[in-house]
Structures are given as C-alpha cells and as structure tokens.
Write a protein that holds these residues in place. Sequence first.
Motif, PDB file in Angstrom:
ATOM      1  N   THR B 122      -5.142  -6.477   2.385  1.00  0.00           N
ATOM      2  CA  THR B 122      -4.990  -5.145   1.737  1.00  0.00           C
ATOM      3  C   THR B 122      -5.213  -4.040   2.567  1.00  0.00           C
ATOM      4  O   THR B 122      -5.816  -4.204   3.511  1.00  0.00           O
ATOM      5  CB  THR B 122      -6.032  -5.314   0.241  1.00  0.00           C
ATOM      6  N   ALA B 123      -4.971  -2.900   1.811  1.00  0.00           N
ATOM      7  CA  ALA B 123      -5.215  -1.807   2.559  1.00  0.00           C
ATOM      8  C   ALA B 123      -6.639  -1.585   2.880  1.00  0.00           C
ATOM      9  O   ALA B 123      -6.909  -1.174   4.079  1.00  0.00           O
ATOM     10  CB  ALA B 123      -4.950  -0.483   1.605  1.00  0.00           C
ATOM     11  N   LEU B 124      -7.581  -1.921   1.912  1.00  0.00           N
ATOM     12  CA  LEU B 124      -9.184  -1.926   2.059  1.00  0.00           C
ATOM     13  C   LEU B 124      -9.495  -2.632   3.279  1.00  0.00           C
ATOM     14  O   LEU B 124      -9.943  -2.043   4.089  1.00  0.00           O
ATOM     15  CB  LEU B 124      -9.805  -2.190   0.871  1.00  0.00           C
ATOM     16  N   GLU B 125      -8.806  -3.802   3.162  1.00  0.00           N
ATOM     17  CA  GLU B 125      -9.131  -4.732   4.563  1.00  0.00           C
ATOM     18  C   GLU B 125      -9.081  -4.280   5.794  1.00  0.00           C
ATOM     19  O   GLU B 125      -9.426  -4.557   6.898  1.00  0.00           O
ATOM     20  CB  GLU B 125      -8.794  -6.108   4.087  1.00  0.00           C
ATOM     21  N   ASN B 126      -7.598  -3.827   5.603  1.00  0.00           N
ATOM     22  CA  ASN B 126      -6.931  -3.241   7.001  1.00  0.00           C
ATOM     23  C   ASN B 126      -8.143  -2.239   7.484  1.00  0.00           C
ATOM     24  O   ASN B 126      -8.101  -2.006   8.718  1.00  0.00           O
ATOM     25  CB  ASN B 126      -5.628  -2.722   6.665  1.00  0.00           C
ATOM     26  N   HIS B 160      -3.416  -2.935  -2.549  1.00  0.00           N
ATOM     27  CA  HIS B 160      -2.247  -3.180  -2.234  1.00  0.00           C
ATOM     28  C   HIS B 160      -2.189  -3.874  -0.824  1.00  0.00           C
ATOM     29  O   HIS B 160      -2.731  -3.644   0.215  1.00  0.00           O
ATOM     30  CB  HIS B 160      -1.306  -1.915  -2.345  1.00  0.00           C
ATOM     31  N   THR B 161      -1.078  -4.971  -0.741  1.00  0.00           N
ATOM     32  CA  THR B 161      -0.736  -5.276   0.468  1.00  0.00           C
ATOM     33  C   THR B 161       0.414  -4.399   1.245  1.00  0.00           C
ATOM     34  O   THR B 161       1.062  -4.004   0.220  1.00  0.00           O
ATOM     35  CB  THR B 161      -0.493  -6.566   0.653  1.00  0.00           C
ATOM     36  N   PRO B 162       0.643  -4.527   2.531  1.00  0.00           N
ATOM     37  CA  PRO B 162       1.667  -3.681   3.114  1.00  0.00           C
ATOM     38  C   PRO B 162       3.098  -3.651   2.427  1.00  0.00           C
ATOM     39  O   PRO B 162       3.695  -2.629   2.349  1.00  0.00           O
ATOM     40  CB  PRO B 162       1.602  -3.997   4.484  1.00  0.00           C
ATOM     41  N   GLN B 171       1.719   4.189   6.677  1.00  0.00           N
ATOM     42  CA  GLN B 171       1.218   4.952   7.718  1.00  0.00           C
ATOM     43  C   GLN B 171      -0.149   5.806   7.274  1.00  0.00           C
ATOM     44  O   GLN B 171      -0.958   5.811   8.403  1.00  0.00           O
ATOM     45  CB  GLN B 171       2.436   5.973   8.198  1.00  0.00           C
ATOM     46  N   ARG B 172      -0.246   6.070   6.088  1.00  0.00           N
ATOM     47  CA  ARG B 172      -1.430   6.827   5.682  1.00  0.00           C
ATOM     48  C   ARG B 172      -2.732   5.600   5.636  1.00  0.00           C
ATOM     49  O   ARG B 172      -3.803   5.958   6.264  1.00  0.00           O
ATOM     50  CB  ARG B 172      -1.376   7.251   4.322  1.00  0.00           C
ATOM     51  N   VAL B 173      -2.382   4.465   5.395  1.00  0.00           N
ATOM     52  CA  VAL B 173      -3.489   3.293   5.628  1.00  0.00           C
ATOM     53  C   VAL B 173      -3.602   3.258   7.142  1.00  0.00           C
ATOM     54  O   VAL B 173      -4.810   3.277   7.669  1.00  0.00           O
ATOM     55  CB  VAL B 173      -2.840   2.011   5.169  1.00  0.00           C
ATOM     56  N   ALA B 174      -2.733   3.325   8.028  1.00  0.00           N
ATOM     57  CA  ALA B 174      -2.757   3.323   9.475  1.00  0.00           C
ATOM     58  C   ALA B 174      -3.823   4.617   9.942  1.00  0.00           C
ATOM     59  O   ALA B 174      -4.520   4.340  10.995  1.00  0.00           O
ATOM     60  CB  ALA B 174      -1.589   3.325  10.212  1.00  0.00           C
ATOM     61  N   ILE B 175      -3.620   5.738   9.323  1.00  0.00           N
ATOM     62  CA  ILE B 175      -4.434   6.844   9.633  1.00  0.00           C
ATOM     63  C   ILE B 175      -5.643   6.424   9.359  1.00  0.00           C
ATOM     64  O   ILE B 175      -6.729   6.852  10.247  1.00  0.00           O
ATOM     65  CB  ILE B 175      -3.926   8.090   8.929  1.00  0.00           C
TER      66      ILE B 175
END
Lengths: 175, 264
Positions: B122-126, B160-162, B171-175
């Motif tokens: 998920t976004a959080l886990e990433n 959410h997952t990618p 890309q916001r998750v990546a930031i």
Amino acid sequence: MALSSLKLRMGRTLLTLLTVAACCAFLLFLLTAPISDDPAERQMWGLMITLSLLVSVAGVLNTMLMSVTQRYREIGTIKCLGALDSFVMLSVMLESALLGLTGAVFGIIGGLVLSTLVGLLEAGAGVFAAAYWTGLWWKVIVAALVGLGLTTLGAAFPAAVAARMPPVEAMRGEK
Amino acid sequence: MPEAAAKTKADYWMADLSQAVDCTVMARGVEVVYEMGSEKIHALQGVDAQIFTGEYISIMGPSGSGKTTFFNVVGGLMKPSAGSVYIDEIDIAQLDAGELAWLRCRKIGYIFQSYNIVKVMTALENVMLPMLFAGVPQDEAQNRAVEILTRVGLGDRFLHTPKELSGGQQQRVAIARAFANKPAIILADEPTANLDLHTGEEIIALMKEMNREEGVTVICSTHDHKMLDISDRIMWMEDGRVKKLARRDEVDIKIDEFEEENKA
Ligand SMILES: Nc1ncnc2c1ncn2[C@@H]1O[C@H](COP(=O)(O)OP(=O)(O)O)[C@@H](O)[C@H]1O
Ligand SMILES: [Mg+2]
C-alpha cells in the motif's frame, strides 16, 4: 499484459508447488509403506526418489529465478531505499521457504492418503491399527524437512542473483 | 552564490570556489564509459558540477545527453570510470557496500520516471519502507508516513495499492517515500515524463514546496522548459558534458534564445 504475466507466474508457482508436494508425498509414502527387501526393487525406489528430488529442485530454481528477474526494477528500487544485500537475499529465501512449507503440507497429506490406500490393499483393516504407523512423527518431520531443504537449495542461486543485482536497475527505462 | 558576471564555465568555477558556500554535491572530472561488447559509449566525458545545499537545480538536455548516468553516479548507484563525486565532502568511491546502502537510505531520496512504487504494498507501506530500513520503530514510521502522505495530498489514500492510484498519485507516493527519511538530497530523474502537462506541473510545484519547507537539495532532470521557472539554477547537458550552468535570473531572457540555438 501484466495480468497474463501474473497468470503465467501463478501457473509456474503452482506447478512447482505440485512437484514439491509430490516429492514429499512420495517420500512419506516410501517411509511408511512396507518395502520389500529385494535389493533391485530398493535400488529402483532410491533412483525414483533421487529423480523426484532433482525435478523439484530444478522447478524451484526456475520459479524463483523467474520471480527475481521479473522484479529487477522492484529489487533495484528497494536497494535505492536502503535495503542491504542480506535483506534482499533473505526475502527471496523466505518467499521460497513459504512455497516449500506449503508444498510439504500438501505432500504430507497426499503421502498419508496414499499410504493408507495402499495399506488397505495389502493389510486390509490392519492399516488402522496403531502398530502400522509406528514412528510416523519423525517420518512426517523428515518429509517436511526435505520439502524445506529442496526449496532452500533451489532458491539459493536466485537469491544470490537478487542480492547482487545493482540498484541502477531501478533507474532503467519507462514501463 | 557568485555575484560576479561570470560568462564562461571556467569563470564560473573560479567564482564558485572562491565562495564559502555549503556544497552538498561536488563532481570533479566525472567520466562514465559503458562497454557494449567491443563498442565504448562515453556517456559522461568530464563533468564538473557543484550543487549547493538547499538549492533546486534543474538538469536539462536532449535524450542521451547523460542525465540519467549523472544521477546514477551522484546517487551512488554506479562508480564513475574516472573522476570523483563528493557528497557532503565525502568521496563516495571510498564507501563500502554497507556504507553506500546507508547513504542511499538516509542521505538521498530517489524519485523515478516510472514511479517504482512496490506493487504489492500500500501507499503507507511504501512510505514506511525506507524508514524501516533506517531502523525507525514501526509505529513511529507509520506516524511519519501518515503525516507525510497527508502533506503530499494523499490523506485519504493510505491503503491504496499502486494499481488503484493514478500516475500523478503514484508519483506523490514516491515523493513522500523519497522525503521519508529527511534526506539531504532528492534526485528526481524526469519525474514528470510519464505525466500529462498539468499533473507534471503539480508534481514539480510540490517538489519545490518540499524543497523550501525541508531545506532539501533537489536535483531534477526534465525536458520541459516550463519547469525552469521554479529552479534556482539550471544545468544544460550535451554529449556527456555540462554545456552551461546558470542561475535562473541570468537565463531569464535567454530561454527562447537558447531554444533557438538548440534547434540550429
Ligand atoms: N546501461 C547502458 N549501457 C550502455 N549504454 C548506455 C547505458 N545507459 C546509457 N547508455 C548510453 O549512454 C548515453 C547517455 O545515456 P543517459 O545517461 O541515459 O542519457 P539521458 O538520461 O540524458 O537520456 C546514451 O548514449 C545511452 O545510449
Ligand atoms: Mg534518462
């Protein structure tokens, strides 16, 4: 495309699971079923066991190698985030151990069913007597350990490939 | 920063070196040669660059000019064939594998063209991942991940997952992930190349805000001239060399000129 590759990977994983399970089942069956003292027959069983072990290891090797090469960019990314080689190695080994454990569980169930059926044919209702199953626990443990050992052996090389993969891979290419 | 009206590259270096400015990244004579069979590709042919602490520097240049290779070398992902790279005055060629992993984990945040969000997480886990690698306790990492995901505008997308996120959201998750460990440097290699113009501008604006708020040095490569406005400095690359390195206010009028020049 992603879906079909996932299906492919699932199919391969399932196949590997099956070979590991078959190997464990086969081993447990041989351990529990009464085998004749005929050396020729014993030799044949030994050969078959060796063969099934080899097939399983090759299957695990193939599956895990695919799993690793398909995730080159992901592994590269994780390394960019600070993962140590040892972490990458361990996670591949763990994934494979999970495969091995699942395979072993199914294999042991299958082996017991097989032994019971064959026992019914040979010893009739005697198969349900406790004496028929002496030493069952350690036999189950041996089969499970062999299943785990197979997957560890098969995963060692793919895990090393993953661990040594350079993090630059993460930067590579579009999709 | 040099105030002198430096014109040539040499003048620049003289000016830069005479200033006692904090320098996060320093590249000296960096060369990279790729060997493809018997063929040798000179991807970087002697790159010198000083990147100051806290600045937002854009790297421009045609495809194949060596931008990605420059990032790889600066990010400690690849050893140069010649020359050296210093990060906070440490020659990164001297670091062993474990120290490099430490550098990548704590000092550098990477943002990729194709987002590279781990698919099964998920976004959080990433966002938590780099913090866990840094040894931050689970609950502390989770709190920080929630905080920073909210900061980048994904307050309602933690789980959410990618594949459930748009490119811009990924890309916001990546930031968020890149900023998680409060790095000194953010390396963003064409972070907007896979996004539409509007989303791309939003992403760049977000990176600029984070650069200001956190005082992180941002090095970002892009093709888009519109992205230049928010940069402190701009570096143009060509054929593995630095063609030009200038402050934003110095190129103000020259962008059109430069584009004309490049067309020729
Ligand atoms: N892994 C590689 N192997 C061989 N050549 C490469 C490799 N990566 C990049 N190159 C070459 O090096 C040059 C610079 O590439 P790159 O750094 O990717 O430029 P950019 O990011 O500006 O497009 C190009 O000519 C490219 O073909
Ligand atoms: Mg590139």
